[in-house]
Design a protein around this motif. Structure first.
Motif, PDB file in Angstrom:
ATOM      1  N   ILE A  91      -3.366  14.163  -0.502  1.00 57.21           N
ATOM      2  CA  ILE A  91      -2.670  12.887  -0.408  1.00 57.21           C
ATOM      3  C   ILE A  91      -3.597  11.841  -1.002  1.00 57.21           C
ATOM      4  O   ILE A  91      -4.768  11.765  -0.640  1.00 57.21           O
ATOM      5  CB  ILE A  91      -2.365  12.548   1.058  1.00 57.21           C
ATOM      6  CG1 ILE A  91      -1.422  13.594   1.638  1.00 57.21           C
ATOM      7  CG2 ILE A  91      -1.781  11.154   1.182  1.00 57.21           C
ATOM      8  CD1 ILE A  91      -1.349  13.560   3.138  1.00 57.21           C
ATOM      9  N   THR A  92      -3.085  11.063  -1.945  1.00 56.68           N
ATOM     10  CA  THR A  92      -3.889   9.975  -2.486  1.00 56.68           C
ATOM     11  C   THR A  92      -3.324   8.672  -1.962  1.00 56.68           C
ATOM     12  O   THR A  92      -2.127   8.425  -2.027  1.00 56.68           O
ATOM     13  CB  THR A  92      -3.875   9.970  -4.018  1.00 56.68           C
ATOM     14  OG1 THR A  92      -4.106  11.296  -4.473  1.00 56.68           O
ATOM     15  CG2 THR A  92      -4.953   9.060  -4.568  1.00 56.68           C
ATOM     16  N   TYR A  93      -4.204   7.864  -1.437  1.00 55.92           N
ATOM     17  CA  TYR A  93      -3.819   6.655  -0.730  1.00 55.92           C
ATOM     18  C   TYR A  93      -4.320   5.447  -1.499  1.00 55.92           C
ATOM     19  O   TYR A  93      -5.473   5.403  -1.920  1.00 55.92           O
ATOM     20  CB  TYR A  93      -4.463   6.704   0.657  1.00 55.92           C
ATOM     21  CG  TYR A  93      -3.892   5.731   1.640  1.00 55.92           C
ATOM     22  CD1 TYR A  93      -2.899   6.124   2.515  1.00 55.92           C
ATOM     23  CD2 TYR A  93      -4.360   4.428   1.691  1.00 55.92           C
ATOM     24  CE1 TYR A  93      -2.372   5.229   3.423  1.00 55.92           C
ATOM     25  CE2 TYR A  93      -3.832   3.535   2.591  1.00 55.92           C
ATOM     26  CZ  TYR A  93      -2.835   3.946   3.458  1.00 55.92           C
ATOM     27  OH  TYR A  93      -2.309   3.055   4.356  1.00 55.92           O
ATOM     28  N   PHE A 118       0.871  -1.175   0.000  1.00 51.50           N
ATOM     29  CA  PHE A 118       0.000   0.000   0.000  1.00 51.50           C
ATOM     30  C   PHE A 118       0.904   1.220   0.000  1.00 51.50           C
ATOM     31  O   PHE A 118       2.091   1.129   0.317  1.00 51.50           O
ATOM     32  CB  PHE A 118      -0.927   0.009   1.226  1.00 51.50           C
ATOM     33  CG  PHE A 118      -0.200   0.185   2.530  1.00 51.50           C
ATOM     34  CD1 PHE A 118       0.298  -0.899   3.216  1.00 51.50           C
ATOM     35  CD2 PHE A 118      -0.016   1.466   3.071  1.00 51.50           C
ATOM     36  CE1 PHE A 118       0.973  -0.735   4.414  1.00 51.50           C
ATOM     37  CE2 PHE A 118       0.662   1.634   4.278  1.00 51.50           C
ATOM     38  CZ  PHE A 118       1.163   0.524   4.951  1.00 51.50           C
ATOM     39  N   GLY A 119       0.360   2.348  -0.378  1.00 51.74           N
ATOM     40  CA  GLY A 119       1.215   3.528  -0.426  1.00 51.74           C
ATOM     41  C   GLY A 119       0.424   4.786  -0.658  1.00 51.74           C
ATOM     42  O   GLY A 119      -0.811   4.749  -0.753  1.00 51.74           O
ATOM     43  N   SER A 143      -8.951  -6.922  -3.731  1.00 50.06           N
ATOM     44  CA  SER A 143      -9.858  -5.788  -3.870  1.00 50.06           C
ATOM     45  C   SER A 143      -9.037  -4.527  -3.601  1.00 50.06           C
ATOM     46  O   SER A 143      -8.176  -4.505  -2.729  1.00 50.06           O
ATOM     47  CB  SER A 143     -11.020  -5.905  -2.889  1.00 50.06           C
ATOM     48  OG  SER A 143     -10.519  -6.038  -1.577  1.00 50.06           O
ATOM     49  N   PHE A 144      -9.276  -3.515  -4.377  1.00 50.28           N
ATOM     50  CA  PHE A 144      -8.486  -2.295  -4.282  1.00 50.28           C
ATOM     51  C   PHE A 144      -9.314  -1.172  -3.696  1.00 50.28           C
ATOM     52  O   PHE A 144     -10.534  -1.154  -3.821  1.00 50.28           O
ATOM     53  CB  PHE A 144      -8.014  -1.873  -5.676  1.00 50.28           C
ATOM     54  CG  PHE A 144      -7.143  -2.883  -6.333  1.00 50.28           C
ATOM     55  CD1 PHE A 144      -5.771  -2.802  -6.220  1.00 50.28           C
ATOM     56  CD2 PHE A 144      -7.691  -3.930  -7.052  1.00 50.28           C
ATOM     57  CE1 PHE A 144      -4.960  -3.736  -6.817  1.00 50.28           C
ATOM     58  CE2 PHE A 144      -6.882  -4.872  -7.655  1.00 50.28           C
ATOM     59  CZ  PHE A 144      -5.518  -4.774  -7.535  1.00 50.28           C
ATOM     60  N   PHE A 145      -8.654  -0.261  -3.043  1.00 52.85           N
ATOM     61  CA  PHE A 145      -9.374   0.947  -2.671  1.00 52.85           C
ATOM     62  C   PHE A 145      -8.436   2.136  -2.743  1.00 52.85           C
ATOM     63  O   PHE A 145      -7.215   2.011  -2.662  1.00 52.85           O
ATOM     64  CB  PHE A 145     -10.034   0.815  -1.307  1.00 52.85           C
ATOM     65  CG  PHE A 145      -9.106   1.062  -0.152  1.00 52.85           C
ATOM     66  CD1 PHE A 145      -8.288   0.067   0.323  1.00 52.85           C
ATOM     67  CD2 PHE A 145      -9.066   2.317   0.455  1.00 52.85           C
ATOM     68  CE1 PHE A 145      -7.441   0.295   1.375  1.00 52.85           C
ATOM     69  CE2 PHE A 145      -8.209   2.553   1.517  1.00 52.85           C
ATOM     70  CZ  PHE A 145      -7.393   1.538   1.979  1.00 52.85           C
ATOM     71  N   ALA A 146      -9.032   3.293  -2.961  1.00 54.63           N
ATOM     72  CA  ALA A 146      -8.258   4.521  -3.034  1.00 54.63           C
ATOM     73  C   ALA A 146      -8.948   5.560  -2.179  1.00 54.63           C
ATOM     74  O   ALA A 146     -10.174   5.573  -2.080  1.00 54.63           O
ATOM     75  CB  ALA A 146      -8.167   5.005  -4.479  1.00 54.63           C
ATOM     76  N   ALA A 147      -8.152   6.406  -1.537  1.00 54.45           N
ATOM     77  CA  ALA A 147      -8.743   7.456  -0.707  1.00 54.45           C
ATOM     78  C   ALA A 147      -7.980   8.745  -0.942  1.00 54.45           C
ATOM     79  O   ALA A 147      -6.772   8.721  -1.218  1.00 54.45           O
ATOM     80  CB  ALA A 147      -8.661   7.064   0.763  1.00 54.45           C
ATOM     81  N   THR A 148      -8.686   9.854  -0.877  1.00 53.85           N
ATOM     82  CA  THR A 148      -7.992  11.142  -0.905  1.00 53.85           C
ATOM     83  C   THR A 148      -8.115  11.766   0.483  1.00 53.85           C
ATOM     84  O   THR A 148      -9.184  11.726   1.102  1.00 53.85           O
ATOM     85  CB  THR A 148      -8.591  12.089  -1.956  1.00 53.85           C
ATOM     86  OG1 THR A 148     -10.006  12.085  -1.826  1.00 53.85           O
ATOM     87  CG2 THR A 148      -8.222  11.663  -3.361  1.00 53.85           C
TER      88      THR A 148
END
Lengths: 93, 554
Positions: free
Chosen positions: B97-99, B85-86, B111-116
């Motif tokens: 910041i995008t996570y 993860f990064g 399964s992927f997820f992205a967070a700002t």
């Protein structure tokens, strides 16, 4: 003016040249680079060089296949080269 | 000056293979270059596409990255810290910041997820399987056909490879005229000549650029074709050895059964270490693998976006905080640096914004070369020696081709509008935005099939794209309140330049439509006089829609 038909080859010759260029050319490219790699101790630099020279070489061999007169001969040449390079790899294993 | 020509047989063989390979890949290649040209500005478009990101620049060294991990893991259940993860630290173009994280179920499905995340308040602004805005990313993914499942990337790789073949055969075909045609860019005379001259002289100018893209594009799409045989022939089938040669950080092996780690170094320490050591290079990504295990690592990617070798990767062991693998920027061996150079050549991240603009212009010229190639193909076959049926086929292919490619311009304007008009707080809003883009492109293409005249087709698409383009700054103003003059006054140049670019594109497009394309072409008028009564008779026989052009010109 489209290309003059009288200079183009027959369908069977055309299939031979296309396959020679695509498959034969690919085999020659791969075996050539790996034969080089099999003689080298440090393979890292070669692998990264392969990343761009192999596509140039493969496309060049495809052009060569279409420039040739006889599809059988070019297939023969590419198979021969593949075998020679495979031999080098085998000897250096 | 004329160069020595190829022998007739060789010339014709090259000519024919150039034509066939060119026609076969032309559609796809145009999409690659057109979408790719816009995707060059993926980072720069971000503040425009996501209004939440329109905040002041935050110094990335002041951010508490470990707090970000804490906040994210408190707010989600689908986050496995042992998988990679990064996050991307704030930049001028994207201050959020995008996570990126992922999880794995029992069947090994990821399964992927992205967070700002806001870099000052650490508030989670959006979280889901995908980021809440995906506009530039959709365009970027289109340029390597990511939307086609599984085979898309390989398809794009083969398109790039055949592009290389078409470049070789094209150079050989035009070898004799390559010098004198270089000065022969014309807009007068017969259409065949205009297309041919443009094709050759512009092709010559963009030749190095095109070879770069053909080779790096083939590499990015088809690397498996090189790596798999090498692994088999040189390393007895061990692929990780080959990968290690190209990307040392990717060759680190991790053990799922490794002991659990209680205490170790953290993101902030590693970030500080790298950013003080390389103050000129921004940290572009900081990531971890096997974070809770004793063999876990924290990696950092850096880039100065200026030098051709300005990128680097450092991977530290999490337990002892020592450097495991490092590729330094600038000073490094050929073996470690060449891959980064190839990537930078493709992404144009080595010379600032002006280099990207040059790349963009060269990509647009390449699009023109692709179109002119198809137009040469059709004009050269628009002769009485071809049967009506053949000519109808050539016309249909050309029309279909022009409809697909030229409608990308209004479709592109449409995705910008859709991204603004689909409300930001909608759950899963990426899907409707993409649906509008792709179905809009389809509808535009279908509309084009009803326009029989290429000139009319070109003008209509230009008109549609320009009108939609002019609506973009207006939509942005209404939805977010950031009108052009306001974003300029607030010095949010990233937002301003997108609106301004569309405003200029829209106005120029309308001017070209109004002054140039609305009149009947001089050449068309002259041709009509020349062919005379016979063609009048044929064209009055109400031909089938597709036949109109070829019947008129007979």
């Amino acid at each position: 003016m489209p290309a003059n038909k009288k200079h183009l080859s027959s369908p069977s010759q055309r299939i031979l040249k296309i396959t020679a260029g695509l498959l034969g050319g690919f085999f020659v490219t791969i075996f050539f680079h790996n034969a080089l790699g099999s003689v080298l101790e440090q393979k890292g630099a070669l692998i990264i060089t392969t990343a761009y020279t192999s596509f140039l070489m493969w496309a060049g061999l495809m052009v060569l296949a279409f420039l040739s007169k006889n599809g059988w001969k070019i297939w023969g040449l590419y198979l021969l080269l593949t075998l020679v390079f495979a031999g080098i790899i085998f000897l250096n294993k | 000056m004329k160069l020595k020509a190829l022998k007739p047989r060789l010339h014709n063989a090259m000519f024919h293979t150039h034509t066939v390979s060119g026609i076969v890949i032309s559609f796809a290649l145009f999409v690659c270059f057109y979408a790719g040209a816009v995707a060059l500005f993926m980072d720069e478009l971000y503040q425009w596409e996501n209004p939440q990101a329109r905040i002041d620049y935050v110094d990335p060294t002041t951010v508490d990255y470990d707090k970000v991990i804490k906040v994210v893991s408190e707010n989600t259940t689908v986050f496995n810290k042992d998988l990679t993860f990064g996050m991307t630290p704030p930049t001028k173009a994207n201050p959020l910041i995008t996570y990126y994280g992922r999880d794995k179920d029992e069947q090994n499905n990821f399964s992927f997820f992205a967070a700002t995340i806001h870099p000052i308040t650490y508030e989670i602004l959006s979280m889901g399987e995908e980021p809440n805005t995906h506009m530039a990313r959709t365009i970027y993914e289109l340029h390597y056909f990511h939307q086609i499942p599984v085979v898309g990337i390989y398809l794009s790789g083969f398109v790039a490879f055949f592009f290389l073949f078409a470049i070789f055969t094209g150079v050989l075909t035009h070898w004799k005229n390559i010098v004198n045609k270089f000065y022969a860019f014309t807009t007068e005379g017969k259409w065949k000549q205009i297309w041919t001259n443009g094709h050759i002289s512009l092709g010559m100018i963009t030749l190095p650029f095109q070879i770069i893209y053909a080779v790096t594009g083939a590499l990015l799409g088809l690397s498996i074709l090189l790596l798999a045989p090498s692994a088999f022939l040189m390393y007895n089938g061990d692929t990780s050895e080959v990968v290690k040669a190209v990307r040392p950080d990717a060759g680190i092996k991790y053990d799922d059964e490794a002991l659990t780690l209680t205490e170790g170094t953290n993101f902030n320490t590693i970030y500080q270490k790298v950013s003080t050591e390389y103050p000129e290079n921004d940290v572009t990504y900081i990531y971890a693998t096997n974070y809770t295990k004793s063999d876990g690592t924290i990696g950092v990617r850096v880039d100065d976006y200026e030098g051709i070798a300005g990128d680097g990767i450092f991977v530290y062991g999490r337990e002892d905080g020592k450097l495991k693998v490092g590729i330094q920027p600038e000073v490094r061996s050929y073996a470690n640096g060449a891959y980064g150079v190839l990537i930078k050549l493709h992404y144009a991240t080595y010379g600032g914004i002006f280099l990207k603009i040059i790349y963009f212009i060269l990509a647009m010229i390449t699009c023109y070369i692709i179109i002119s190639g198809v137009m040469i193909w059709r004009t050269a076959r628009d002769k009485p020696i071809y049967t009506d049926k053949q000519r109808r086929f050539h016309h249909r292919v050309t029309k279909f081709y022009l409809a697909i490619t030229l409608s990308m311009f209004p479709a592109l304007a449409l995705i910008f509008l859709a991204n603004m008009l689909v409300p930001m707080d909608w759950e899963g809003r990426v899907f409707p935005v993409n649906a509008i883009f792709f179905s809009g492109w389809l509808v535009f293409t279908l509309m084009g099939l009803f326009w029989n005249n290429y000139r009319q087709l070109n003008r209509n698409y230009l008109l549609m794209g320009s009108v939609l383009g002019l609506l973009i700054p207006i939509a942005n103003g209404f939805v977010t309140g950031d009108w052009l003059w306001q974003s300029l006054m607030h010095k949010s140049y990233f937002v301003f330049s997108v609106d301004a670019a569309w405003l200029i594109i829209g106005i120029v497009g309308l001017l070209v439509c109004g002054y140039s394309l609305n009149r009947k072409s001089k050449k068309d008028i002259m041709q009509k006089v020349k062919v005379g009564a016979e063609s009048e008779r044929i064209s009055s026989e109400a031909p089938a829609p597709v036949l109109q052009i070829s019947a008129k010109e007979k």
